[in-house]
Design a protein around this motif. Structure first.
Motif, short mmCIF file in Angstrom:
data_model
loop_
_atom_site.label_atom_id
_atom_site.label_comp_id
_atom_site.label_asym_id
_atom_site.label_seq_id
_atom_site.Cartn_x
_atom_site.Cartn_y
_atom_site.Cartn_z
N PHE A 224 0.83 -1.20 0.00
CA PHE A 224 0.00 0.00 0.00
C PHE A 224 0.87 1.26 0.00
O PHE A 224 0.59 2.22 -0.73
CB PHE A 224 -0.92 -0.02 1.22
N LEU A 225 1.93 1.25 0.81
CA LEU A 225 2.82 2.41 0.85
C LEU A 225 3.54 2.59 -0.48
O LEU A 225 3.71 3.73 -0.96
CB LEU A 225 3.84 2.23 1.97
N HIS A 229 3.30 5.77 -2.95
CA HIS A 229 4.48 6.45 -3.47
C HIS A 229 4.42 6.57 -4.99
O HIS A 229 4.74 7.63 -5.56
CB HIS A 229 5.73 5.69 -3.05
N ILE A 230 3.98 5.49 -5.65
CA ILE A 230 3.85 5.54 -7.10
C ILE A 230 2.78 6.54 -7.51
O ILE A 230 2.95 7.30 -8.49
CB ILE A 230 3.52 4.13 -7.64
N GLU A 235 1.25 11.70 -9.85
CA GLU A 235 0.61 13.00 -9.68
C GLU A 235 1.61 14.13 -9.88
O GLU A 235 1.30 15.16 -10.52
CB GLU A 235 0.00 13.08 -8.28
N GLU A 236 2.83 13.95 -9.37
CA GLU A 236 3.86 14.97 -9.55
C GLU A 236 4.24 15.11 -11.01
O GLU A 236 4.41 16.24 -11.52
CB GLU A 236 5.09 14.60 -8.71
N ALA A 237 4.34 13.99 -11.72
CA ALA A 237 4.65 14.05 -13.15
C ALA A 237 3.52 14.73 -13.92
O ALA A 237 3.76 15.52 -14.86
CB ALA A 237 4.89 12.64 -13.69
#
Length: 279
Positions: A224-225, A229-230, A235-237
């Motif tokens: 889940f973590l 992170h992915i 989202e950042e990309a």
């Protein structure tokens, strides 16, 4: 945020109690080995040897010592297969104790007959044993000083005026009583140890299942973590791409306005647009 805490072992007191019981049982086993060795090599050992008691005591002492060590090691290190060997060997030890107890009970009322037969056998095969007995108990002969003494002049040579039967029979009965008391104490310890081993088996299974559940939960939380992170990276990309597209759109708008202004002021002809980025 997930926090996984491993619960404390609920079988700690039972584990320690089983360890202490097995240490006590190991001590009793060592005592039995010493007693069996002493009885086997003592002057009166021939009478007990005829009933195989010293051999059984030695085997029982060795078995108890082994099973106690296995029980202690298996309980403290949570080794199921060692505990299985401990339980099986414990059952064998209990069977041996029952055998020794049965022999002691059978010969409890036949001690005189057993000792008389043993005296007769040794008198014919190894008279020196009788000499050792007479010297040890300070007596001559079996029933009286003229009943198969070694030598025949034992009473005259050593001035012993009583037979050896009562002294030997008393020592024999005392040995049987001591064996009975030790067997009763050891039997209680072994039964408690057997019960404790059974409880530990159940607790070990529960602990194993709990650890497997915790391991599965930990893997699930880790997955889940990693997924979170992915997702954050994606989202950042996406945001970076949106900002880049916004910058490109703004640059196109600025360029279009600059070109329109330049045409209005007649700086360029309609067929000569300026290079990108010039005014």
């Amino acid at each position: 945020m997930y926090v996984i805490l491993r619960p404390s072992r609920s079988y700690g007191p039972i584990q320690n109690a089983i360890a202490v019981l097995n240490l006590l049982s190991l001590l009793v086993g060592m005592i039995l080995l010493c007693v069996g060795t002493f009885v086997y090599f003592a002057p009166g050992a021939v009478f007990v040897t005829s009933t195989l008691l010293p051999h059984l005591i030695l085997v029982l002492g060795a078995t108890i010592s082994l099973v106690s060590f296995l029980g202690y090691y298996g309980a403290m290190n949570e080794k199921r297969w060692i505990l299985w060997i401990h339980v099986l060997t414990l059952l064998i030890a209990i069977a041996l104790q029952i055998t020794v107890g049965a022999i002691a009970f059978v010969y409890r009322d036949h001690g005189n007959e057993v000792l008389d037969n043993a005296w007769e056998r040794v008198y014919k095969t190894d008279p020196r044993v009788i000499q050792d007995l007479e010297s040890f108990f300070q007596c001559c002969g079996f029933e009286h000083v003229f009943d198969r003494p070694v030598p025949v002049t034992c009473a005259i040579d050593h001035h012993f005026m009583v037979g050896c039967r009562e002294s030997i029979q008393t020592a024999f009965q005392d040995s049987l009583q001591a064996i009975g008391v030790i067997g009763a104490i050891l039997g209680g310890i072994e039964l408690v140890s057997l019960l404790g081993a059974t409880v530990l088996f159940h607790r070990f299974d529960k602990q194993k299942y709990r650890r497997e559940c915790e391991a599965g939960e930990a893997d699930l939380v880790q997955a889940f973590l990693e997924a979170q992170h992915i997702d954050r990276q994606i989202e950042e990309a996406r945001r970076q791409r949106e900002r880049q597209l916004g910058y490109e759109s703004l640059a196109d708008q600025v360029r279009a306005k600059s070109l329109a202004r330049a045409h209005e002021e007649g700086l360029f002809g309609p067929r000569d647009p300026p290079a990108y980025g010039t005014f």
